[in-house]
Design a protein around this motif. Structure first.
Motif: not given
Length: 152
Positions: A107-116
């Motif tokens: 809760a409250g966390q931000t995750v970043f996922l990038g495309v390769d």
């Protein structure tokens, strides 16, 4: 020779239009939003790359197709409940293999996922590509995502 140059100009024009057709048209990324109370969030993004540029990727969450897409040079924000989530990408024409990512989000966390994207092989005139979602640290992701447009 003159006819060859004419065909070359047409081919270049088609390549440019194809490459630009997959671009997003929503608002440009400016800042990370706060996650809603009791929720987490994931930003999926795709920097501009010629490889796979015309492919529009459909986003799935926990093996359920969402209504969100990720064209070239774009980002999306998904709000999720706390816990382990799997995110995937699928190209509309099924001509591309994309590996997903599994992440634990609090809760409250931000995750970043990038495309390769990577080239795999060319057979005849067909180039087979592979893409994958990779978790990124916040400073790297913010540098990558700056100026990208949200896919609407």
């Amino acid at each position: 020779m003159k006819q060859l140059m004419g065909w070359l100009k047409v081919a270049v024009a088609v390549a440019v239009v194809t490459a630009m057709s997959g671009c997003a048209s929503g608002p440009a990324f400016t800042a990370v939003e706060s996650a809603p109370t009791g929720q987490g969030q994931v930003y999926l993004y795709r920097t501009w790359q010629f490889q796979g540029s015309a492919a529009v990727l459909k986003i799935s969450q926990d093996e359920v197709q969402t209504d969100k897409t990720l064209p070239n040079a774009s980002w999306q924000r998904l709000v999720v409940g706390p816990g382990r989530h799997t995110f995937g990408l699928k190209e509309y024409l099924n001509s591309m293999s994309c590996a997903g990512a599994q992440v634990d989000i609090a809760a409250g966390q931000t995750v970043f996922l990038g495309v390769d994207f990577t080239f795999v092989t060319t057979v005849g005139t067909q180039t087979y590509s592979v893409c994958k979602l990779t978790q990124r640290d916040e400073p790297s992701a913010l540098k990558d995502i700056a100026g990208l447009k949200r896919s609407d």
